[in-house]
Design a protein around this motif. Structure first.
Motif, short mmCIF file in Angstrom:
data_model
loop_
_atom_site.label_atom_id
_atom_site.label_comp_id
_atom_site.label_asym_id
_atom_site.label_seq_id
_atom_site.Cartn_x
_atom_site.Cartn_y
_atom_site.Cartn_z
N SER A 231 -10.85 9.38 -11.78
CA SER A 231 -12.24 8.98 -11.96
C SER A 231 -13.19 10.16 -11.88
O SER A 231 -13.27 10.84 -10.85
N ASP A 232 -13.92 10.41 -12.94
CA ASP A 232 -14.95 11.44 -12.92
C ASP A 232 -16.09 11.05 -11.99
O ASP A 232 -16.79 11.91 -11.44
N LYS A 233 -16.30 9.75 -11.81
CA LYS A 233 -17.39 9.27 -10.95
C LYS A 233 -17.15 9.63 -9.49
O LYS A 233 -18.08 9.62 -8.68
N ALA A 234 -15.91 9.95 -9.13
CA ALA A 234 -15.58 10.24 -7.74
C ALA A 234 -15.97 11.65 -7.31
O ALA A 234 -16.07 11.94 -6.11
N ILE A 235 -16.23 12.55 -8.27
CA ILE A 235 -16.52 13.95 -7.93
C ILE A 235 -17.83 14.03 -7.14
O ILE A 235 -18.85 13.45 -7.52
N GLY A 236 -17.74 14.74 -6.00
CA GLY A 236 -18.89 14.87 -5.13
C GLY A 236 -19.11 13.70 -4.20
O GLY A 236 -20.09 13.68 -3.45
N GLU A 237 -18.21 12.74 -4.23
CA GLU A 237 -18.37 11.52 -3.44
C GLU A 237 -17.35 11.42 -2.32
O GLU A 237 -16.25 11.98 -2.41
N VAL A 238 -17.74 10.70 -1.27
CA VAL A 238 -16.82 10.27 -0.21
C VAL A 238 -16.60 8.78 -0.39
O VAL A 238 -17.57 8.02 -0.51
N ILE A 239 -15.34 8.35 -0.44
CA ILE A 239 -15.05 6.96 -0.77
C ILE A 239 -14.07 6.36 0.24
O ILE A 239 -12.94 6.83 0.39
N ASN A 240 -14.52 5.31 0.92
CA ASN A 240 -13.65 4.56 1.83
C ASN A 240 -12.59 3.79 1.06
O ASN A 240 -12.89 3.17 0.03
N ILE A 241 -11.37 3.82 1.56
CA ILE A 241 -10.32 2.94 1.07
C ILE A 241 -9.88 2.09 2.26
O ILE A 241 -9.24 2.58 3.19
N GLY A 242 -10.29 0.85 2.26
CA GLY A 242 -9.99 -0.05 3.37
C GLY A 242 -9.95 -1.49 2.90
O GLY A 242 -10.38 -1.80 1.79
N SER A 243 -9.45 -2.35 3.75
CA SER A 243 -9.24 -3.75 3.35
C SER A 243 -10.44 -4.63 3.62
O SER A 243 -10.48 -5.79 3.19
N ASN A 244 -11.45 -4.11 4.36
CA ASN A 244 -12.61 -4.91 4.75
C ASN A 244 -12.19 -6.10 5.60
O ASN A 244 -12.72 -7.20 5.48
N TYR A 245 -11.18 -5.85 6.49
CA TYR A 245 -10.72 -6.90 7.40
C TYR A 245 -10.39 -6.26 8.75
O TYR A 245 -9.67 -5.28 8.82
N GLU A 246 -10.94 -6.82 9.81
CA GLU A 246 -10.83 -6.26 11.15
C GLU A 246 -9.91 -7.12 12.01
O GLU A 246 -10.02 -8.35 12.01
N ILE A 247 -9.01 -6.48 12.75
CA ILE A 247 -8.11 -7.21 13.65
C ILE A 247 -7.81 -6.33 14.86
O ILE A 247 -7.70 -5.11 14.74
N SER A 248 -7.69 -6.95 16.04
CA SER A 248 -7.40 -6.18 17.24
C SER A 248 -5.92 -5.80 17.27
O SER A 248 -5.08 -6.43 16.62
N ILE A 249 -5.61 -4.77 18.07
CA ILE A 249 -4.20 -4.37 18.24
C ILE A 249 -3.41 -5.52 18.85
O ILE A 249 -2.28 -5.80 18.44
N GLY A 250 -4.00 -6.19 19.83
CA GLY A 250 -3.31 -7.32 20.46
C GLY A 250 -2.97 -8.42 19.48
O GLY A 250 -1.84 -8.95 19.49
N ASP A 251 -3.92 -8.77 18.61
CA ASP A 251 -3.66 -9.80 17.60
C ASP A 251 -2.65 -9.31 16.55
O ASP A 251 -1.90 -10.10 15.99
N THR A 252 -2.65 -8.01 16.31
CA THR A 252 -1.67 -7.44 15.38
C THR A 252 -0.26 -7.57 15.95
O THR A 252 0.69 -7.90 15.22
N VAL A 253 -0.11 -7.35 17.24
CA VAL A 253 1.19 -7.53 17.89
C VAL A 253 1.68 -8.97 17.70
O VAL A 253 2.84 -9.21 17.33
N ALA A 254 0.79 -9.93 17.95
CA ALA A 254 1.15 -11.34 17.81
C ALA A 254 1.56 -11.67 16.37
O ALA A 254 2.52 -12.41 16.14
N LEU A 255 0.85 -11.10 15.41
CA LEU A 255 1.15 -11.35 14.00
C LEU A 255 2.51 -10.74 13.62
O LEU A 255 3.29 -11.38 12.90
N ILE A 256 2.79 -9.56 14.11
CA ILE A 256 4.08 -8.92 13.82
C ILE A 256 5.22 -9.73 14.43
O ILE A 256 6.25 -9.97 13.80
N ALA A 257 5.03 -10.18 15.67
CA ALA A 257 6.05 -11.00 16.33
C ALA A 257 6.31 -12.28 15.54
O ALA A 257 7.46 -12.70 15.36
#
Length: 333
Positions: A231-257
């Motif tokens: 992308s030429d539009k990306a030059i000079g830019e800082v761009i987040n790559i994320g899922s836009n979803y927040e979860i705690s470490i504790g809840d992540t443990v429960a989900l993995i289990a």
């Protein structure tokens, strides 16, 4: 028919770098993989790549300006991922983080400027934001060095932007939030949990479980790299790559289990706790800029996407050959 111009991937032997290298080859790019020189002649995660023979390997050290320039001589674009990333190790060896993350990035930028490459994609990290002052975190959020690691990445990011502003070097900055998936180091929280459960443990050792993270499956992060590369539009830019979803470490443990069909108890390991003011309590990505500029969005978004990504990661760790490469009983900083 190879796609135009050779792409250099620094840090190609690492978790994200190896996946990026393989995806570029798969999509028809000519790729040079910059791996860390060592006496074992190991290419890290590329040692057993199914694409061996389809990419060129350059063994060197990102801290060596001559070697970096030599590696970049015949390359049109650079994906710069080489970095020291372990936060605990940065507490007692910060000097190595300055040399690798800041001076290593400077070496790439200097060579890019001298050689006239058409694009440098520099890899940042969500850790540069520190604990969220507001959520979701967009690219204008203040930067806070809460560990020597994050401070070194802030320095590297600013060095990259300074070359764009001072010399018009075509730099784009990708800022991935917490990437996870097959091959990730057990120094990261998701592989720490999965590797202990896969080894048959029911009581697992962790640090703080209250902090929240925005987890990004490896395929989504890799697609972000390739989108920014093109992308030429990306030059000079800082761009987040994320899922836009927040979860705690504790809840992540429960989900993995749940995904692995395991019972689990958490034991707090004091050695795994960050110093109080150094812990990043909350990360949650605003990914609107990536959607608008790059037409990128996560395929593994939300709770359902996270569950699917965790399942694919756990399946990989469930392979005994893969799990044997981890020391799940030892805490390596």
């Amino acid at each position: 028919m190879k796609k135009h111009g050779k792409v250099l991937v620094t840090g190609a032997d690492g978790f994200i770098g190896s996946h990026v290298t393989e995806k570029l080859v798969e999509q028809g790019y000519e790729v040079k993989a910059f791996v860390y020189y060592n006496s074992f002649n190991s290419w890290g995660w590329l040692n057993h790549s199914p694409f061996q023979g389809e990419f060129e390997v350059f063994a060197g050290d990102i801290r060596d300006p001559y070697g970096v320039r030599t590696a970049m001589k015949d390359c049109d674009r650079v994906l710069h991922l080489a970095s020291l990333i372990a936060i605990p190790y940065s507490y007692h060896s910060p000097d190595t983080y300055i040399d690798t993350n800041i001076k290593g990035t400077l070496n790439v930028l200097q060579a890019a400027r001298e050689l006239g490459v058409s694009k440098v994609v520099h890899t940042s990290t969500s850790e540069v934001y520190g604990t969220a002052q507001y959520v979701p975190i967009d690219e204008l959020h203040p930067l806070q060095g809460q560990s020597p690691y994050s401070a070194s990445k802030i320095g590297a990011d600013q060095m990259a932007l300074s070359f764009y502003r001072s010399f018009d070097t075509p730099v784009a900055i990708i800022r991935p939030f917490n990437t996870y998936g097959p091959r990730q180091s057990a120094r990261a929280v998701i592989p720490t949990i999965i590797s202990q459960l896969a080894a048959g443990r029911e009581r697992i050792k962790l640090g703080a479980v209250s902090p929240t993270r925005d987890f990004n499956y490896i395929q989504d992060t890799v697609n972000g790299f390739i989108s920014i590369l093109n992308s030429d539009k990306a030059i000079g830019e800082v761009i987040n790559i994320g899922s836009n979803y927040e979860i705690s470490i504790g809840d992540t443990v429960a989900l993995i289990a749940e995904v692995m069909g395991k019972k689990v108890e958490i034991e707090t390991d004091e050695a795994r706790l960050r110093p109080e003011k150094s812990e990043v309590e909350r990360l949650w990505a605003d990914n609107q800029k990536a959607k608008q500029l790059l037409d990128w969005e996560p395929s593994y978004g939300g709770i359902d996407g996270l569950r699917q990504g965790l399942k694919e990661t756990a399946d990989w760790f469930g392979d005994k050959g893969n799990l044997s490469q981890y020391k799940e009983s030892v805490y390596n900083i």
